[in-house]
Structures are given as C-alpha cells and as structure tokens.
Design an enzyme around this catalytic site. Structure first.
Site, PDB file in Angstrom:
ATOM      1  N   CYS A 190       1.568  -9.826  -8.991  1.00 20.02           N
ATOM      2  CA  CYS A 190       0.933 -11.195  -9.448  1.00 20.02           C
ATOM      3  C   CYS A 190       2.200 -12.213 -10.165  1.00 20.02           C
ATOM      4  CB  CYS A 190      -0.092 -11.268 -10.396  1.00 20.02           C
ATOM      5  SG  CYS A 190      -1.506 -10.362  -9.792  1.00 20.02           S
TER       6      CYS A 190
HETATM    7  N1  LIG Z   1      -3.344  -6.085  -8.303  1.00 19.55           N
HETATM    8  C1  LIG Z   1      -3.878  -7.012  -9.228  1.00 19.55           C
HETATM    9  O1  LIG Z   1      -3.890  -6.503 -10.406  1.00 19.55           O
HETATM   10  C2  LIG Z   1      -4.310  -8.277  -8.776  1.00 19.55           C
HETATM   11  C3  LIG Z   1      -4.838  -9.145  -9.861  1.00 19.55           C
HETATM   12  C4  LIG Z   1      -5.484 -10.254  -9.471  1.00 19.55           C
HETATM   13  C5  LIG Z   1      -5.338 -10.744  -8.186  1.00 19.55           C
HETATM   14  N2  LIG Z   1      -4.393 -10.065  -7.388  1.00 19.55           N
HETATM   15  C6  LIG Z   1      -4.482 -10.557  -5.919  1.00 19.55           C
HETATM   16  O2  LIG Z   1      -5.471  -9.965  -5.086  1.00 19.55           O
HETATM   17  C7  LIG Z   1      -5.022  -9.717  -3.812  1.00 19.55           C
HETATM   18  C8  LIG Z   1      -4.796  -8.416  -3.431  1.00 19.55           C
HETATM   19  O3  LIG Z   1      -4.046  -7.595  -4.028  1.00 19.55           O
HETATM   20  P1  LIG Z   1      -3.905  -5.965  -4.300  1.00 19.55           P
HETATM   21  O4  LIG Z   1      -3.215  -5.682  -5.430  1.00 19.55           O
HETATM   22  O5  LIG Z   1      -5.489  -5.588  -4.369  1.00 19.55           O
HETATM   23  O6  LIG Z   1      -3.346  -5.564  -2.928  1.00 19.55           O
HETATM   24  P2  LIG Z   1      -3.183  -4.157  -2.349  1.00 19.55           P
HETATM   25  O7  LIG Z   1      -1.896  -4.021  -1.584  1.00 19.55           O
HETATM   26  O8  LIG Z   1      -3.373  -3.160  -3.477  1.00 19.55           O
HETATM   27  O9  LIG Z   1      -4.311  -4.101  -1.407  1.00 19.55           O
HETATM   28  C9  LIG Z   1      -4.311  -4.774  -0.284  1.00 19.55           C
HETATM   29  C10 LIG Z   1      -5.203  -4.040   0.780  1.00 19.55           C
HETATM   30  O10 LIG Z   1      -5.290  -4.640   1.847  1.00 19.55           O
HETATM   31  C11 LIG Z   1      -5.129  -4.168   2.944  1.00 19.55           C
HETATM   32  N3  LIG Z   1      -4.961  -4.735   3.920  1.00 19.55           N
HETATM   33  C12 LIG Z   1      -3.574  -5.699   4.422  1.00 19.55           C
HETATM   34  N4  LIG Z   1      -3.707  -6.328   5.470  1.00 19.55           N
HETATM   35  C13 LIG Z   1      -5.101  -6.220   5.699  1.00 19.55           C
HETATM   36  C14 LIG Z   1      -5.894  -7.012   6.826  1.00 19.55           C
HETATM   37  N5  LIG Z   1      -5.302  -7.605   7.924  1.00 19.55           N
HETATM   38  N6  LIG Z   1      -6.941  -6.450   7.064  1.00 19.55           N
HETATM   39  C15 LIG Z   1      -7.594  -5.452   6.210  1.00 19.55           C
HETATM   40  N7  LIG Z   1      -7.122  -4.996   5.081  1.00 19.55           N
HETATM   41  C16 LIG Z   1      -5.756  -5.177   4.930  1.00 19.55           C
HETATM   42  C17 LIG Z   1      -4.036  -3.083   2.593  1.00 19.55           C
HETATM   43  O11 LIG Z   1      -3.839  -1.918   3.548  1.00 19.55           O
HETATM   44  C18 LIG Z   1      -4.363  -2.719   1.183  1.00 19.55           C
HETATM   45  O12 LIG Z   1      -5.335  -1.549   1.194  1.00 19.55           O
HETATM   46  C19 LIG Z   1      -3.573 -10.718  -3.846  1.00 19.55           C
HETATM   47  O13 LIG Z   1      -3.504 -11.931  -3.328  1.00 19.55           O
HETATM   48  C20 LIG Z   1      -3.118 -10.404  -5.234  1.00 19.55           C
HETATM   49  O14 LIG Z   1      -2.113 -11.398  -5.733  1.00 19.55           O
HETATM   50  C21 LIG Z   1      -4.027  -8.684  -7.579  1.00 19.55           C
END
Ligand SMILES: NC(=O)c1ccc[n+]([C@@H]2O[C@H](COP(=O)([O-])OP(=O)(O)OC[C@H]3O[C@@H](n4cnc5c(N)ncnc54)[C@H](O)[C@@H]3O)[C@@H](O)[C@H]2O)c1
Length: 434
Positions: A271
């Site tokens: 992030c």
């Molecule tokens: N990690 C955090 O602490 C956090 C906190 C707040 C917001 N976010 C936001 O949330 C969003 C997700 O982050 P995250 O950390 O969970 O990412 P992540 O990489 O842990 O998870 C994303 C998941 O999406 C899957 N994926 C990718 N492309 C896909 C598709 N086309 N269809 C279905 N699944 C698909 C991946 O295989 C993975 O399992 C981002 O925008 C991030 O900025 C993350």
C-alpha cells in the site's frame, strides 16, 4: 430489484462472491461466512482453491481453524468464473500495483471485470475494494457493465468501498475497522449499506465513489508523508547525537495536534509505497503536481541506502569493509509478525550490501526459504538466530522487528548490531542506530 437484493443481504440469505482471495479477500470471505452468509470465493490461483477446499490457511497471520470453520459455515472457492451468476454480490479484492515507470496498473481490476461480465445476471451488486485513483469506478467499471447491457442503479448496483485491512494487527479485525462505502447512484449506495452493515460494525457512507476512492488515497498518503518526515527527522537527530525515539515519545505526550510516526529502513508492503503514486498519475491529467508525495517518496526510498551507510560505518569502526564481511539480516518481511515481503526495504538493503561485496544471509521464521520476488533473487534459506549463530557474523542488522526474535540475546551476543527499528536505547561501540 433493489429491494429484493437488500432483503437478501439483510436476512443473510444472499450469496457473497469474493474475487481475489489474498490478504484482503480471505479475511473478508471468512467474516461473511462467520455471520451466516454463503460465500463463494474466486481466484485465478488454483492453489488457493485447493487450500480452502482442504480447510487450510495460506497466511501465517490467519489461523487454519478460521478457514476451517468458515468452510464448515459454507465458504467454498473456485477458479471457475462461470459461477459468478451464483452470487448476489461480487466483491473485487485484486491487486493494484504500479508499472515499471510508477504508473497505475489496473489491469487486474479490468481483467476481472472482463472475466465476470459475460457471466453476470440482472439484480447483482459489484463492489470494488482495491485501492485505486479517483474515477476508476465511474470510468472503468461502469462502462464495462453498461456495455454488457446493465442499467446501473436499476438492475445492477455498483459500489466502491476501500479496504482498510491491517494484517497482523491484533487490535483490529475486519469487523471492527469502520468502512467507507459509496455507490454509483443513490440506489447503489443503499445496496452498499446493506452489503456491509451485516459484517462491519460501523459503515461510513459518502456521497460519491470518487470521494471514497480519494479518501483511501488520502489515508495512505498521510502515512507516506509523515513517515517521510520522521525519517528526515531521524537523519537530522542522528547527526546531532539526539535520540529520535525519545524525541517522538516526548512530543507524543501532547494531547492534541500531534500523531506519532516512527522511522524505519524505508517503506514496504502493497500500500504505502505504491498507492500515493496512483494519485500523482491521475493529478497530472488535471495539471497538478503532487509535490508532497514526490518528496516523501524521495526521502523514504533513500532510507535503505542510508542504512547501508550505517552498516559500513559500523564495520569501519572495527577496521572492516562491507566487502567480504558476513552480514545477517534479521527479518525480511516488510513489517513485523507477517509473512508478506512485498516491497520490503530489508530485501533492498540485502541487495545493496550484496552489490558491495558483502556475504549476506537472513533469518526470518516467516520465510524458511527466500521467497520468489519480481525484482530480487536470493538463493538462500533462513538461518538460525540463536546466540551461537549470531556470533558467527561480522554484523547483524535488525531489518524487521518480529516479536519472535530474542532481542536481549541479539544485543548481548552479536559482534556488531545495526538497529533500524529502535529496539534498544543503548548505543555503544557495538550497537548502531540506523
Ligand atoms: N494487503 C493489505 O494490507 C491491503 C490493505 C488495504 C487495501 N489493500 C488493497 O487491496 C487490494 C488487494 O490487495 P491484497 O494485499 O489482498 O493482494 P494479494 O496479492 O494478497 O491478493 C490478490 C489476490 O487476487 C488474485 N487475483 C489476481 N488477479 C485476479 C483475477 N483477475 N481474478 C481473480 N483473482 C485474481 C491473486 O491470485 C491473489 O490471490 C489492493 O488494491 C491493495 O492495494 C491491501
């Protein structure tokens, strides 16, 4: 159609589809299952589907029992996107990284939309939770749904609700973190409220999806800028021989107008190093330069280089060079007590030290083997961090202060310690703050 959907959400007979079962999607899926919704998770990664089918976790900070009990309560996962029509609401939690030249890469979001729209039916809600620039929901999601034949606010409800997950933080859970919600139309906002009120204690409605998108960026930019400020203060205090942690502690006794932020080896995670540049990019379209964001980025991305300078200083004090020295980096995760290495400054520090000729190893119980990363490659396994092992190294660097490390033993046994996390007040000929 709106009322039918709201009724199903309120009496929990709705099926919730979560797309992207990562750090954000998995805990959200567990939460919906916990309170009685049927949950269908979608991911392109078949390993996640297999793990969930077996009731197993794939994140160290999420216990297997939680996944198991969610599965028993009706949580299943699939890679088959034709099943999208089984869900009443689809919540998108896919990555939003940066491209090579720091431009937003929303291809995961648009790719998801392109793979779900052919299977959608009338009466569903689509909620985007991924962090992104203001305008994404209206400019990228809405046209795709309209092209697929939906009428937003009438037979399809478009929502943006930014995720605020803080993995590994024991003080907050998915349900206790207030959640900002927004809708593309007033009817969409009503659906948004119903979608999240069942699982989140406090839902915060705002007037447009753009407000919700920018509010999330403001939260993360606020952190990036303040961390940049305190990192600059750290370098000034260091030169002046003043203890920055004591300074912060003193300032934080002010009961208003001051929020403590702590210095470190640089920004990490999915992030804070990334999201601010989503706004920088979008602001350019309006002819606005985001100078605070750029400046904070400059200070924060300089931190690993500054830490490496401190390692050189420490080794120099015992007439050694970085080249040829054995250096153990403690903690490669981007923050304590999580198994997430994305954008970790510890790894950038390892890379810089290796380029200078050091023999670098690491110890991190969250990563028995060095993980695959996009920009770094280390063929290494985690080393022990007991007293005998620590004595084998010319220098030990505290990169990430996981609670499992024995800090007393580290400061007692290591020949030299460079501490980037303020784990000790001591500074002597063996202990260097960085
Ligand atoms: N990690 C955090 O602490 C956090 C906190 C707040 C917001 N976010 C936001 O949330 C969003 C997700 O982050 P995250 O950390 O969970 O990412 P992540 O990489 O842990 O998870 C994303 C998941 O999406 C899957 N994926 C990718 N492309 C896909 C598709 N086309 N269809 C279905 N699944 C698909 C991946 O295989 C993975 O399992 C981002 O925008 C991030 O900025 C993350």
């Amino acid at each position: 159609m709106k009322q039918t959907l709201i009724n199903k959400l309120e009496d929990r007979t709705a099926t919730i589809g979560i797309i992207g079962l990562g750090y954000v999607g998995l805990p959200l899926a567990i939460r919906y299952a916990q309170v009685g919704y049927k949950v269908l998770g979608f991911d392109i990664d078949p390993i996640k589907e297999e793990k969930i089918a077996a009731g197993q976790t794939y994140f160290k900070h999420i216990p297997g029992e939680k996944v198991q009990s969610a599965v028993e309560a009706g949580f299943t996962a699939t890679t088959d996107f034709s099943r999208v029509n089984e869900a009443d609401a689809l919540i998108i939690c896919v990555p939003t990284p940066l491209k090579e030249h720091r431009e937003p890469d929303i291809s995961f979001v648009t790719g998801t939309m392109d793979s779900i729209t052919p299977h959608m039916r009338r009466g569903q809600a689509v909620s985007l939770e991924s962090t992104t620039y203001p305008g994404t929901t209206e400019e990228e999601l809405r046209p795709r749904l309209e092209q697929a034949g939906f009428n937003i606010g009438t037979d399809c409800f478009l929502v943006y609700s930014p995720e605020r997950e803080d993995p590994g933080n024991p003080n907050f859970t998915t349900s206790t973190i207030p959640k900002v919600v927004s809708g593309s139309t007033p009817a969409c906002l009503d659906v948004a409220n119903a979608l999240y009120s069942g699982v989140i204690d406090q839902v915060v409605p705002v007037s447009s999806t753009q407000v919700a998108e920018l509010s999330k960026l403001l939260e993360n930019i606020h952190r990036a800028v303040n961390i940049g400020l305190v990192n600059e203060m750290k370098m000034v205090a260091d030169k002046m021989g003043i203890d920055i942690y004591e300074v912060i502690q003193a300032a934080a006794t002010k009961p208003f107008g001051f929020v403590p932020y702590y210095p470190g080896p640089g920004l990490g995670g999915h992030c804070i190093p990334i999201d601010p540049f989503y706004l920088t990019w979008k602001a350019r379209e309006y002819g606005v330069n985001t100078r605070f964001i750029e400046l904070a980025g400059e200070v924060n991305s300089y931190m690993p280089r500054w830490v490496v300078g401190k390692v050189a200083e420490a080794l120099n004090s015992v007439s050694k060079s970085v080249k040829g020295s054995r250096i153990l980096v403690l903690g490669i995760a981007y923050k304590k007590n999580v198994d997430d290495v994305r954008e970790s400054p510890s790894v950038e520090i390892m890379q810089q030290l290796r380029e200078m000729g050091a023999k670098v190893e690491y110890s991190d119980p969250y990563f028995p083997e060095f993980p695959a990363m996009r920009h770094y490659e280390f063929d290494l396994e985690s080393q022990p961090s007991d007293e005998a092992a620590l004595q084998d190294y010319d220098c030990v660097l505290i990169g990430t202060d996981h609670d499992v490390f024995d800090y007393e033993a580290i400061f007692r046994s290591a020949r030299l310690v460079v501490d980037t996390r303020g784990r000790t007040k001591e500074q002597n000929e063996r202990v260097f703050r960085a």
